[in-house]
Scaffold this motif. Structure first.
Motif, PDB file in Angstrom:
ATOM      1  N   UNK A 230       0.849  -1.190   0.000  1.00 27.17           N
ATOM      2  CA  UNK A 230       0.000   0.000   0.000  1.00 27.17           C
ATOM      3  C   UNK A 230       0.883   1.237   0.000  1.00 27.17           C
ATOM      4  N   UNK A 231       0.737   2.050  -1.039  1.00 27.97           N
ATOM      5  CA  UNK A 231       1.518   3.279  -1.139  1.00 27.97           C
ATOM      6  C   UNK A 231       0.656   4.459  -0.686  1.00 27.97           C
ATOM      7  N   UNK A 232       1.338   5.536  -0.351  1.00 28.23           N
ATOM      8  CA  UNK A 232       0.658   6.763   0.069  1.00 28.23           C
ATOM      9  C   UNK A 232       1.113   7.888  -0.852  1.00 28.23           C
ATOM     10  N   UNK A 233       0.259   8.290  -1.777  1.00 25.59           N
ATOM     11  CA  UNK A 233       0.648   9.311  -2.740  1.00 25.59           C
ATOM     12  C   UNK A 233       0.702  10.711  -2.123  1.00 25.59           C
ATOM     13  N   UNK A 234       0.100  10.873  -0.945  1.00 28.60           N
ATOM     14  CA  UNK A 234       0.265  12.147  -0.238  1.00 28.60           C
ATOM     15  C   UNK A 234       1.727  12.366   0.142  1.00 28.60           C
TER      16      UNK A 234
END
Length: 364
Positions: A230-234
């Motif tokens: 799970x990536x966090x583009x923020x």
């Protein structure tokens, strides 16, 4: 926080038979185990392996199978790449497709840098691949050797790409170099990098996921693996605004550069050196290519040397002084008689409190 779950699938790839059924089976298993996955990425040439003799037309039943699978699982699917043949001119391209959760092919990308000279029969693509996942972020696609050329990633990230998806087929000894390039790419361009390699005829594994700080989130070994991350583009947006760990703001620094690079003007002559490197061809046994190049004279400190004063080694070195003649008396010296050794003296008894070696030394 803008989370998005991307899974890589590192699987064994056969060279002489279809791997499509195996890919669908692994996708089914992945989604049963990790139903929260939203995008799935396979390795380069996973469907049919590395031989271009299995090239297909641009529209084919295999793509329809992958479209149905994406629709079934409601995921974004990049099923590696495959060789597709242009029906008009017969040229073969190493092509990846992007399939959305509705089962629609929204992008096609032909590898820009085939691994020449080893892939000399494969045509090079000329168009970049950028696509948006609604309410999530912007993604870019490159294939394997493309990442060795930072200009490709520069183009993508300058268009706002936040996640770089890279299917890979590397079965050679340079995989560790690619891992270093993937980490450097993530830091240089402040983006996530997903580099998925295959096994068997599809590579040596070591798939990699890197975040925008160059931290490795996952690295596979040499066995089959499926890894949802799970990536966090923020995090990407925050880092691009304030710098990596509050430090380098490299995209903004490039934007505000005070120079342009004449190397990209093919008529500038700046790249004249590159034309001295010889043809792009596979090395042969015993090759000495490149070893005939003259090395420019070095500049080294003169003697006595001090800062600010240097000299150049002359192109022609002065000759050596003549070797001196042999000593005419060499070998004629009179040998003195041996001296009788002194009588051996036994070691004196040690006294209480004496340390070894602190008293008179023994001749024996």
């Amino acid at each position: 926080m803008t989370p998005f779950a991307i899974a890589g699938v590192q699987m064994y790839v056969n060279a002489l038979e279809s791997n499509v059924d195996g890919m669908i089976q692994r996708l089914d298993i992945l989604m049963a185990r990790f139903p929260w996955t939203q995008m799935v990425l396979f390795s380069e040439l996973a469907p049919f392996g590395p031989l271009d003799q299995f090239a297909l037309p641009p529209e084919n039943e295999t793509l329809e199978v992958f479209q149905a699978a994406a629709r079934k699982h409601r995921v974004w699917l990049i099923p590696g790449s495959m060789f597709l043949k242009n029906p008009e001119d017969g040229r073969v391209y190493n092509t990846a497709v992007v399939i959305n959760p509705e089962g629609e092919i929204i992008r096609r990308y032909a590898k820009m840098f085939p691994f020449r000279p080893y892939e000399s029969g494969i045509a090079a693509g000329t168009e970049f691949c950028v696509f948006d996942v609604p309410e999530v972020g912007r993604f870019g696609l490159s294939i394997c050797y493309d990442m060795w050329f930072p200009e490709t990633t520069r183009q993508l990230t300058s268009q706002g790409v936040e996640v770089l998806l890279t299917p890979v087929l590397t079965g050679t000894t340079d995989r560790d170099a690619e891992l270093a390039i993937a980490r450097a790419t993530a830091a240089q361009f402040q983006c996530y990098v997903f580099a998925v390699n295959g096994l068997g005829a599809g590579g040596v594994g070591k798939s990699l996921v890197v975040d925008p700080t160059s931290m490795v989130l996952h690295q596979s070994a040499g066995q089959e693996d499926m890894f949802p991350i799970e990536v966090d583009l923020s995090m990407v947006r925050r880092q691009r605004e304030t710098g990596m760990k509050g430090l380098g703001q490299v995209l903004k620094s490039f934007r505000d550069r005070s120079t342009d690079f004449s190397i990209y003007d093919r008529s500038s002559g700046t790249d004249a050196y590159l034309n001295t490197l010889g043809p792009l061809e596979v090395p042969h046994q015993g090759t000495r290519a490149g070893l005939h190049v003259d090395v420019p004279a070095q500049r080294v400190p003169d003697a006595p040397a001090f800062k600010g004063h240097e000299t150049t080694i002359p192109a022609v070195q002065p000759g050596f002084a003549p070797e001196p003649l042999p000593n005419p008396t060499a070998g004629t010296a009179t040998i003195a008689p041996p001296v009788a050794p002194a009588a051996a003296t036994p070691n004196p008894p040690a006294k209480l409190g004496d340390l070894p070696g602190s008293g008179p030394t023994s001749s024996g």
